[in-house]
Each structure stands twice: as C-alpha cells, then as structure tokens.
Design a protein around this motif. Structure first.
Motif, short mmCIF file in Angstrom:
data_model
loop_
_atom_site.label_atom_id
_atom_site.label_comp_id
_atom_site.label_asym_id
_atom_site.label_seq_id
_atom_site.Cartn_x
_atom_site.Cartn_y
_atom_site.Cartn_z
N ASN A 1 3.14 7.54 -11.83
CA ASN A 1 2.68 6.33 -12.52
C ASN A 1 3.52 6.02 -13.76
N VAL B 1 2.46 6.05 -7.47
CA VAL B 1 1.53 7.14 -7.79
C VAL B 1 2.20 8.50 -7.61
N ALA B 2 2.88 8.69 -6.48
CA ALA B 2 3.56 9.97 -6.24
C ALA B 2 4.65 10.23 -7.27
N VAL C 1 0.83 -1.20 0.00
CA VAL C 1 0.00 0.00 0.00
C VAL C 1 0.87 1.26 0.00
N TYR C 2 1.87 1.28 0.87
CA TYR C 2 2.74 2.45 0.98
C TYR C 2 3.50 2.69 -0.32
N ILE D 1 -9.49 2.72 -5.08
CA ILE D 1 -8.57 3.54 -5.88
C ILE D 1 -8.64 3.20 -7.36
N TRP E 1 -9.56 -1.69 -0.67
CA TRP E 1 -8.68 -0.56 -0.96
C TRP E 1 -8.41 -0.46 -2.45
N TRP F 1 2.86 1.68 -3.34
CA TRP F 1 1.96 2.06 -4.43
C TRP F 1 1.66 3.56 -4.37
N GLU F 2 1.31 4.03 -3.19
CA GLU F 2 0.89 5.42 -3.05
C GLU F 2 2.06 6.39 -3.07
N GLN F 3 3.13 6.05 -2.35
CA GLN F 3 4.22 7.00 -2.14
C GLN F 3 5.35 6.89 -3.16
#
Length: 216
Positions: free
Chosen positions: A127, A123-124, A115-116, A178, A174, A118-120
C-alpha cells in the motif's frame, strides 16, 4: 440535437466478449454472475432481447464468449484462476467465424484487471506510493490493451461495436468487503478505487478516440 435517425441498425447477431459483467453462462454450472432463477438477463442479453435475438454462452455453441474474472490479456484471472482473457476470446471467435455487416459486437473489460492490480500490485506491494504508481501504470496498460482489441475487432470487419469500461468499483460489494467502499458524504475523488476506475476509462477512451465511425 434534432429528432432525426442517423442510422437504423437491425442486428442479425449479437456477439459478446468480456468478463463477469457480460458472462451469459460460461461459468461453472452454466451460471451467470447475477440472480440465477431463469428469469433474469444480464445487460448483453437485454440488448439482444431488444432486437428479438438471443445470446447463448460459447461453451454451448453460442456467441457469448465473456467469462467471469477474465482479464483483458493476461492470466491468472482476478480470482487466481484460468478464465480466458478477452484477447483469447476474440481469438476463439475469429478461428471459426467472421464478422457480418449487421453484427452488433459488445465488449467490456477492466473490472477484473482493477481487482487483480489492487490485490496483487497495490496491497501486495505494501500500500505504498510506489505500489500505487505501479498499479496505475498497469491499469493504464490494461486499458490500452482493451482499446487495441477494439481496434482489432474493427480491423477484422466489425461494423458496429459497443464498448463498456468498468463501472465505479468503489460502489461494488467487493470494495465494501475489503473496506474500500465509497463512504456516504464523501466525494468520489477521495476514493482510490474510484480514481483507478476513472484512470482506466480515460485511457480507454483516448485509445479508441478515432474509431467513432464504428464504435460507441
């Protein structure tokens, strides 16, 4: 393939480390990451109940050290908080305890790291192919870190260890929230989160391949 029993373990204690998948009440308010109506156990408590044992959160003096959103070695956690990583959970146990011959140790990890990352990272990072490659590298490192903690448990005297990697997070609420949930009619190989889960578990299995005498 026969019906004989290779060994018959009767644990005297269940000890657990991990994230929300295994948290038995270290969350705020003593809640678990499941239905909290007083009748529902998570998987670690079900294993304990099968042996006539209980598993209480470490926050109340028990041996369930898992914390929701905990990553394997690093903070911040998956939610940007300070949940104790798996490595430090093991530190806390070993600081005041030691493994006994009939302990059954349960350890899980990886969901929060996926999760971390993927997001940080992905995505950040826009992508992009580069951010995806970095996410993959970070996930592989996290898997190797979990494998190192499994080895640490064995080296510290744990005779019976069950390791659980992340389930396919593409089928999680989750992932759906998203817009990355597994789409009906498509193969798992077409889903990046599914592939990321496989990458983690493959790396984890390779890192503990030589521990079969003590680890499932």
């Amino acid at each position: 393939c026969g019906s004989s029993v290779e060994s018959s373990l009767k644990p005297t204690r269940i000890i657990s480390f991990g994230d929300a998948f295994s948290d038995v009440g270290n969350a705020a308010g003593g809640n678990k990451y499941t239905v909290n109506d007083g009748t529902v156990n998570n998987w670690t408590q079900e294993v304990a109940a099968d042996y006539g044992l209980t598993l209480a959160p470490s926050s109340t003096g028990g041996l369930g050290y898992a914390q929701g959103n905990a990553r394997i070695t690093i903070t911040p956690d998956a939610a940007g908080g300070t949940a104790t990583p798996v490595t430090q959970q093991i530190d806390a146990f070993l600081a005041s305890n030691s493994f006994q011959p009939n302990d059954l140790v349960l350890i899980n990890g990886g969901i929060s790291d996926i999760v971390y990352q993927w997001e940080q990272t992905y995505v950040a990072g826009g992508n992009t192919a580069a951010s995806q490659a970095q996410m993959t590298a970070n996930i592989t490192q996290a898997a190797n870190d979990l494998g190192a903690q499994v080895k640490r448990l064995v080296n510290a005297g744990a005779k019976h260890v069950i390791v659980v990697g992340p389930y396919n997070v593409s089928v999680s609420p989750w992932a759906t929230a998203i817009g990355q949930g597994q789409v009906a009619g498509t193969t798992l190989a077409n889903n990046l989160l599914s592939n990321t889960t496989v990458q983690f578990n493959d790396a984890l299995l390779l890192s503990i391949a030589n521990l079969g005498a003590n680890v499932l």
